[in-house]
Write a protein that holds these residues in place. Sequence first.
Motif, PDB file in Angstrom:
ATOM      1  N   ALA A 133       0.839  -1.210   0.000  1.00 46.85           N
ATOM      2  CA  ALA A 133       0.000   0.000   0.000  1.00 46.85           C
ATOM      3  C   ALA A 133       0.871   1.257   0.000  1.00 46.85           C
ATOM      4  O   ALA A 133       0.576   2.236  -0.697  1.00 46.85           O
ATOM      5  CB  ALA A 133      -0.934  -0.012   1.210  1.00 46.85           C
ATOM      6  N   ALA A 134       1.958   1.222   0.770  1.00 50.51           N
ATOM      7  CA  ALA A 134       2.866   2.379   0.838  1.00 50.51           C
ATOM      8  C   ALA A 134       3.538   2.607  -0.510  1.00 50.51           C
ATOM      9  O   ALA A 134       3.722   3.748  -0.939  1.00 50.51           O
ATOM     10  CB  ALA A 134       3.913   2.167   1.921  1.00 50.51           C
ATOM     11  N   LEU A 135       3.894   1.520  -1.201  1.00 53.70           N
ATOM     12  CA  LEU A 135       4.523   1.647  -2.522  1.00 53.70           C
ATOM     13  C   LEU A 135       3.529   2.208  -3.531  1.00 53.70           C
ATOM     14  O   LEU A 135       3.881   2.991  -4.411  1.00 53.70           O
ATOM     15  CB  LEU A 135       5.069   0.289  -2.992  1.00 53.70           C
ATOM     16  CG  LEU A 135       6.296  -0.213  -2.216  1.00 53.70           C
ATOM     17  CD1 LEU A 135       6.583  -1.679  -2.519  1.00 53.70           C
ATOM     18  CD2 LEU A 135       7.529   0.639  -2.544  1.00 53.70           C
ATOM     19  N   GLU A 136       2.278   1.804  -3.389  1.00 50.45           N
ATOM     20  CA  GLU A 136       1.229   2.371  -4.243  1.00 50.45           C
ATOM     21  C   GLU A 136       1.099   3.877  -3.983  1.00 50.45           C
ATOM     22  O   GLU A 136       0.999   4.676  -4.908  1.00 50.45           O
ATOM     23  CB  GLU A 136      -0.113   1.700  -3.937  1.00 50.45           C
ATOM     24  CG  GLU A 136      -0.570   0.742  -5.013  1.00 50.45           C
ATOM     25  CD  GLU A 136      -1.620  -0.233  -4.517  1.00 50.45           C
ATOM     26  OE1 GLU A 136      -2.359   0.099  -3.559  1.00 50.45           O
ATOM     27  OE2 GLU A 136      -1.678  -1.330  -5.082  1.00 50.45           O
ATOM     28  N   ALA A 143       2.346  -2.032  -8.056  1.00 46.79           N
ATOM     29  CA  ALA A 143       3.136  -2.154  -6.819  1.00 46.79           C
ATOM     30  C   ALA A 143       3.179  -3.581  -6.264  1.00 46.79           C
ATOM     31  O   ALA A 143       4.220  -4.034  -5.793  1.00 46.79           O
ATOM     32  CB  ALA A 143       2.583  -1.196  -5.763  1.00 46.79           C
ATOM     33  N   ALA A 144       2.069  -4.296  -6.349  1.00 47.82           N
ATOM     34  CA  ALA A 144       2.034  -5.643  -5.750  1.00 47.82           C
ATOM     35  C   ALA A 144       3.080  -6.543  -6.397  1.00 47.82           C
ATOM     36  O   ALA A 144       3.772  -7.303  -5.713  1.00 47.82           O
ATOM     37  CB  ALA A 144       0.644  -6.247  -5.906  1.00 47.82           C
ATOM     38  N   ARG A 145       3.227  -6.432  -7.726  1.00 50.02           N
ATOM     39  CA  ARG A 145       4.199  -7.272  -8.424  1.00 50.02           C
ATOM     40  C   ARG A 145       5.619  -6.736  -8.219  1.00 50.02           C
ATOM     41  O   ARG A 145       6.544  -7.474  -7.893  1.00 50.02           O
ATOM     42  CB  ARG A 145       3.867  -7.314  -9.921  1.00 50.02           C
ATOM     43  CG  ARG A 145       4.762  -8.258 -10.714  1.00 50.02           C
ATOM     44  CD  ARG A 145       4.455  -8.209 -12.206  1.00 50.02           C
ATOM     45  NE  ARG A 145       4.702  -6.888 -12.778  1.00 50.02           N
ATOM     46  CZ  ARG A 145       5.917  -6.431 -13.132  1.00 50.02           C
ATOM     47  NH1 ARG A 145       6.975  -7.192 -12.946  1.00 50.02           N
ATOM     48  NH2 ARG A 145       6.050  -5.227 -13.638  1.00 50.02           N
ATOM     49  N   ARG A 146       5.774  -5.409  -8.381  1.00 48.62           N
ATOM     50  CA  ARG A 146       7.116  -4.831  -8.323  1.00 48.62           C
ATOM     51  C   ARG A 146       7.711  -4.905  -6.917  1.00 48.62           C
ATOM     52  O   ARG A 146       8.931  -4.878  -6.756  1.00 48.62           O
ATOM     53  CB  ARG A 146       7.084  -3.383  -8.796  1.00 48.62           C
ATOM     54  CG  ARG A 146       6.495  -3.297 -10.189  1.00 48.62           C
ATOM     55  CD  ARG A 146       7.077  -2.228 -11.001  1.00 48.62           C
ATOM     56  NE  ARG A 146       8.518  -2.305 -11.106  1.00 48.62           N
ATOM     57  CZ  ARG A 146       9.250  -1.335 -11.623  1.00 48.62           C
ATOM     58  NH1 ARG A 146       8.661  -0.254 -12.051  1.00 48.62           N
ATOM     59  NH2 ARG A 146      10.550  -1.456 -11.696  1.00 48.62           N
ATOM     60  N   ILE A 164      11.145   6.789   0.070  1.00 50.17           N
ATOM     61  CA  ILE A 164      10.123   7.651   0.666  1.00 50.17           C
ATOM     62  C   ILE A 164       9.014   6.796   1.273  1.00 50.17           C
ATOM     63  O   ILE A 164       8.535   7.070   2.379  1.00 50.17           O
ATOM     64  CB  ILE A 164       9.570   8.649  -0.389  1.00 50.17           C
ATOM     65  CG1 ILE A 164      10.693   9.607  -0.812  1.00 50.17           C
ATOM     66  CG2 ILE A 164       8.383   9.421   0.161  1.00 50.17           C
ATOM     67  CD1 ILE A 164      10.346  10.494  -2.000  1.00 50.17           C
ATOM     68  N   ALA A 165       8.652   5.720   0.584  1.00 46.57           N
ATOM     69  CA  ALA A 165       7.640   4.797   1.128  1.00 46.57           C
ATOM     70  C   ALA A 165       8.110   4.236   2.466  1.00 46.57           C
ATOM     71  O   ALA A 165       7.355   4.171   3.443  1.00 46.57           O
ATOM     72  CB  ALA A 165       7.376   3.663   0.135  1.00 46.57           C
ATOM     73  N   MET A 166       9.385   3.859   2.497  1.00 51.36           N
ATOM     74  CA  MET A 166       9.954   3.284   3.721  1.00 51.36           C
ATOM     75  C   MET A 166       9.991   4.324   4.843  1.00 51.36           C
ATOM     76  O   MET A 166       9.711   4.023   6.000  1.00 51.36           O
ATOM     77  CB  MET A 166      11.367   2.788   3.419  1.00 51.36           C
ATOM     78  CG  MET A 166      11.892   1.867   4.452  1.00 51.36           C
ATOM     79  SD  MET A 166      13.232   0.858   3.982  1.00 51.36           S
ATOM     80  CE  MET A 166      14.374   1.504   3.237  1.00 51.36           C
ATOM     81  N   ALA A 167      10.319   5.556   4.466  1.00 51.50           N
ATOM     82  CA  ALA A 167      10.416   6.629   5.465  1.00 51.50           C
ATOM     83  C   ALA A 167       9.043   7.009   6.018  1.00 51.50           C
ATOM     84  O   ALA A 167       8.912   7.385   7.178  1.00 51.50           O
ATOM     85  CB  ALA A 167      11.091   7.855   4.848  1.00 51.50           C
TER      86      ALA A 167
END
Length: 280
Positions: A133-136, A143-146, A164-167
């Motif tokens: 969800a964060a990657l989206e 995002a689900a595949r990547r 940025i998603a991780m942060a």
Amino acid sequence: MNLLEVEDLCVTFPTREGELLAVDHVGFQLKAGETLGIVGESGSGKSVTVSSLMGLLPTPPARVSGRARFAGTDLLSCPPATLRKIRGRKISMIFQDPMTSLNPYQRVVDQVAEPLRIHQKLSAAAARKRAVAALEAVGIPDAARRARCHPHEFSGGMRQRVMIAMAMITEPELLIADEPTTALDVTVQRQILDLIQTLQREHGTAVIFISHDLAVVAEVCRHLAVMRNGVMVEQGTTVDIMRNPKHPYTRGLLKCHPALHEAGERLQTLEEWMAAEEME
Ligand SMILES: Nc1ncnc2c1ncn2[C@@H]1O[C@H](COP(=O)(O)OP(=O)(O)OP(=O)(O)O)[C@@H](O)[C@H]1O
Ligand SMILES: [Mg+2]
């Protein structure tokens, strides 16, 4: 009330020529949800300032003194375990080169999920779901595949989105971005800046944004601090500093900036934005 209050911050490094005062009695404040840009030429002490707050400088050889209260805790004197808890959960950082901060051998989804696993003790499956969800949310297509790919399968801009998603995944109160777009080409730089701005507004995250590019900082941040030789020579709202720079160094930065005209145009929109905000 201030979220972060830095007072009298000094950082010295021993060198062959004697002590180098890389950060010289620096002080600044930041309220919740506020944006502060730190601008200055290479070697002026921008990275050392924020690294020292986050306990990321090796001491020794570095010597750090001063006070830095974050939500009631002094980052410079609290126990290392307390600082580790704050770092990554309440304060997140992103850097210029995502490749050095990402693990090449670990799938992207697991890296993005890691702060949740550490700080919120989520199960692997629940953390992965939040990571996708964060990657989206940072605009990674499919995002689900990547998410199952490794960092080298991503472009520079996409890797910065991963960072940025991780942060942002722990919903920090403060995001520190140290030259997050410097290594990217102009179009991608623009997209990443827009993304940081959108996330900042949506989540009300306070941001410290570091750049040597005054135009970039002026666009993203409402407050500015100008650093030179370890000293914060000027601080104030972006609008005030752009309109009426007090320090000759700031005037120099403004004068020699090729994008000044463009920045002036943006100033208009920033002023409009602030006026609208003040009416609320
Ligand atoms: N580990 C270190 N040991 C010795 N000196 C250091 C160390 N890290 C930084 N410095 C010195 O501290 C000063 C400030 O460096 P800093 O990295 O904060 O600059 P900066 O403003 O972030 O520059 P840039 O825009 O190039 O990233 C520089 O003179 C640098 O050489
Ligand atoms: Mg730096």
